[in-house]
Design a protein around this motif. Sequence first.
Motif, short mmCIF file in Angstrom:
data_model
loop_
_atom_site.label_atom_id
_atom_site.label_comp_id
_atom_site.label_asym_id
_atom_site.label_seq_id
_atom_site.Cartn_x
_atom_site.Cartn_y
_atom_site.Cartn_z
N LYS A 32 0.94 -40.88 41.50
CA LYS A 32 1.95 -40.58 40.49
C LYS A 32 2.15 -39.08 40.36
O LYS A 32 3.28 -38.59 40.22
CB LYS A 32 1.53 -41.18 39.14
CG LYS A 32 2.52 -40.93 38.02
CD LYS A 32 2.03 -41.56 36.71
CE LYS A 32 2.97 -41.23 35.56
NZ LYS A 32 2.50 -41.81 34.29
N GLN A 33 1.06 -38.33 40.41
CA GLN A 33 1.15 -36.86 40.31
C GLN A 33 1.98 -36.28 41.45
O GLN A 33 2.80 -35.38 41.25
CB GLN A 33 -0.26 -36.27 40.32
CG GLN A 33 -0.31 -34.78 40.03
CD GLN A 33 -1.73 -34.28 39.95
OE1 GLN A 33 -2.58 -34.61 40.79
NE2 GLN A 33 -2.03 -33.48 38.94
N GLN A 34 1.80 -36.82 42.66
CA GLN A 34 2.59 -36.34 43.79
C GLN A 34 4.05 -36.76 43.66
O GLN A 34 4.96 -35.99 43.99
CB GLN A 34 2.01 -36.90 45.10
CG GLN A 34 0.61 -36.42 45.43
CD GLN A 34 0.52 -34.91 45.57
OE1 GLN A 34 1.42 -34.28 46.12
NE2 GLN A 34 -0.55 -34.34 45.04
N LEU A 35 4.30 -37.96 43.16
CA LEU A 35 5.67 -38.43 42.99
C LEU A 35 6.43 -37.61 41.95
O LEU A 35 7.64 -37.40 42.07
CB LEU A 35 5.67 -39.91 42.58
CG LEU A 35 5.46 -40.93 43.70
CD1 LEU A 35 5.19 -42.31 43.12
CD2 LEU A 35 6.66 -40.97 44.63
N TYR A 40 10.16 -38.24 40.27
CA TYR A 40 9.87 -39.57 39.75
C TYR A 40 9.02 -39.44 38.50
O TYR A 40 8.03 -38.70 38.49
CB TYR A 40 9.11 -40.41 40.77
CG TYR A 40 9.92 -40.86 41.96
CD1 TYR A 40 10.59 -42.08 41.96
CD2 TYR A 40 9.99 -40.08 43.11
CE1 TYR A 40 11.31 -42.51 43.06
CE2 TYR A 40 10.71 -40.50 44.23
CZ TYR A 40 11.37 -41.71 44.18
OH TYR A 40 12.08 -42.13 45.28
N GLU A 41 9.36 -40.18 37.45
CA GLU A 41 8.52 -40.19 36.26
C GLU A 41 7.37 -41.17 36.41
O GLU A 41 6.24 -40.90 35.98
CB GLU A 41 9.36 -40.56 35.03
CG GLU A 41 8.58 -40.48 33.73
CD GLU A 41 9.46 -40.69 32.51
OE1 GLU A 41 8.91 -40.90 31.43
OE2 GLU A 41 10.71 -40.67 32.65
N ASN A 42 7.64 -42.32 37.04
CA ASN A 42 6.62 -43.34 37.26
C ASN A 42 6.78 -43.91 38.66
O ASN A 42 7.79 -43.65 39.35
CB ASN A 42 6.73 -44.47 36.23
CG ASN A 42 6.37 -44.00 34.83
OD1 ASN A 42 5.23 -43.61 34.59
ND2 ASN A 42 7.33 -44.06 33.92
N LEU A 43 5.80 -44.70 39.08
CA LEU A 43 5.95 -45.38 40.36
C LEU A 43 7.06 -46.41 40.26
O LEU A 43 7.17 -47.12 39.25
CB LEU A 43 4.63 -46.09 40.73
CG LEU A 43 3.66 -45.32 41.62
CD1 LEU A 43 3.05 -44.17 40.84
CD2 LEU A 43 2.59 -46.24 42.16
N PRO A 44 7.90 -46.52 41.30
CA PRO A 44 8.94 -47.55 41.28
C PRO A 44 8.32 -48.94 41.20
O PRO A 44 7.25 -49.20 41.74
CB PRO A 44 9.65 -47.35 42.63
CG PRO A 44 9.33 -45.93 43.02
CD PRO A 44 7.97 -45.66 42.48
#
Length: 218
Positions: A32-35, A40-44
């Motif tokens: 999540k930190q890399q996204l 991206y706020e959260n994982l899709p």
Amino acid sequence: MSDQNRFLEIHYSLRGKTLPADHGYALYSAIKQQLQKLGYENLPSDLRLSTIPGVPNHEGVVYLNQASRFRIRCLSDQVQTWYRFFQNQVLDIQGHLIRLVQPRITLPKPSRTLAARLVTFKLEAIDHLEMPHYFLESCQKRLNHLGIQGRPFIPSDPNGDLARRTIQVKGKKVVGYRVIVEDLTPEDSLKLQWHGLGGRQHFGCGWFYPHKEDIDAA
């Protein structure tokens, strides 16, 4: 065409030595930190993550070996995006560094019997002796909701006890069980691999794989 008929798996080999045995939430947090760097706020919701198998030392650590893989499932039209995003990514999992390398794209394999290392549901506070009963009821209700014909059960550990599992999420221990589902058609097998069972799937919970793989994920 339904989602379960158009998703792919990407398998990454690993460069690294160890991971925490209970690393599902830490792995999610690192990804999540890399996204977030990409906006991206959260994982899709249509990105599925597995935990990483290894050899446990029974003291809270697993050792990675040549069979250790990080696996994701995603829709076919997104495979190039995630293939590039994860390739050579370095993740810090509670101080354990791993690099994701040598990705391979594979088709999911239908199997009459699927297993998940850990499935969790939000159950009401009940007596622990009654928990397996309500847990299996929840599994069956979810299978029915998905239109999947299959027989779920909780297997036993080598010591003969029910395969009870836990995952640590934000300092809270969440209890669940290892689950096996038998008597699946090829279509239902793919459907279950895509949709999974239970919650906390971004932490690797509810990830079903062909039972013959016999992966002892940490």
